[in-house]
Write an enzyme that holds these catalytic residues in place. Sequence first.
Site, PDB file in Angstrom:
ATOM      1  N   LYS A 204     -15.096  -6.676   4.913  1.00 23.61           N
ATOM      2  CA  LYS A 204     -14.566  -7.826   5.446  1.00 23.61           C
ATOM      3  C   LYS A 204     -14.745  -7.757   7.084  1.00 23.61           C
ATOM      4  CE  LYS A 204     -10.737  -7.414   2.074  1.00 23.61           C
ATOM      5  NZ  LYS A 204     -10.003  -6.472   1.803  1.00 23.61           N
TER       6      LYS A 204
ATOM      7  N   HIS B  85       0.833  -1.300  -0.115  1.00 25.24           N
ATOM      8  CA  HIS B  85      -0.026   0.040   0.039  1.00 25.24           C
ATOM      9  C   HIS B  85       0.895   1.093  -0.182  1.00 25.24           C
ATOM     10  CE1 HIS B  85      -2.902  -2.737   2.209  1.00 25.24           C
ATOM     11  NE2 HIS B  85      -3.786  -2.310   0.933  1.00 25.24           N
TER      12      HIS B  85
ATOM     13  N   SER C 228      -2.666  -8.121   2.950  1.00 20.96           N
ATOM     14  CA  SER C 228      -2.988  -7.847   4.379  1.00 20.96           C
ATOM     15  C   SER C 228      -3.165  -9.388   4.896  1.00 20.96           C
ATOM     16  CB  SER C 228      -3.999  -6.973   4.536  1.00 20.96           C
ATOM     17  OG  SER C 228      -3.842  -5.834   4.005  1.00 20.96           O
TER      18      SER C 228
ATOM     19  N   ARG D 153      -2.077  -4.844  -8.266  1.00 19.71           N
ATOM     20  CA  ARG D 153      -1.002  -5.697  -7.930  1.00 19.71           C
ATOM     21  C   ARG D 153      -0.903  -6.623  -9.263  1.00 19.71           C
ATOM     22  NH1 ARG D 153      -2.476  -7.975  -2.523  1.00 19.71           N
ATOM     23  NH2 ARG D 153      -4.552  -7.966  -3.694  1.00 19.71           N
TER      24      ARG D 153
END
Length: 162
Positions: free
Chosen positions: A43, A19, A130, A92
């Site tokens: 989430k 990030h 993460s 990504r």
Amino acid sequence: MSERKAIYPGTFDPITLGHMSVVKRALIVFDKIIVAVAKDSHKNTFFTYDERYKILKEVFNENPRVEVMQFEGLLVEFAKKIGVNVILRGLRTVSDFEFEFQMALTNRKIDSSIETVFIMAEDHVSYFSSSLVREIAKLGGDISSLVPPQVIRWFKKKTEGK
Ligand code: COA
């Protein structure tokens, strides 16, 4: 000329060097990045909404071109409220594309004045995530090459506090 600003929204559970790489590269294009922690993401998070905000504040404390904010509800509403019409997202790998494509077009459908800009993370961090950081930390592994030092302190604080 007015400042070119972009909102970089995310769950940031926790922020990784990936990030941070997106923020660093985005500062080539924008004058200011608003890193915005979402309360409402899809989430179940390890760090609470306030913890994720505090971690980001610590991480970007010394960068005057980065502002950290929290938001609840729709991202486009938050963007409108603070007067910024560019959303920044990191890409990504190809696997990010489908979800990002859907989100960008949905946000544009809700508010056509909003534009999403994608920046690629640098290749040496482009596979970071993460959830993998959380898994390694929970199992006692070394995450120092994946996250900033502030995150390591927060993992220690959280697990020792239990
Ligand atoms: N480096 C490392 N990891 C990255 C990354 C990068 N450059 N870019 C993305 N990721 C990873 C994260 O680590 C995370 O991994 P994980 O799933 O393994 O935990 C995942 O990609 C995405 O997390 P994050 O970047 O924090 O963003 P997000 O996809 O959780 O954010 C919101 C989603 C918050 C932007 C979205 O839910 C939202 O806008 N919510 C507000 C409500 C709303 O408006 N909803 C309608 C949306 S159309």
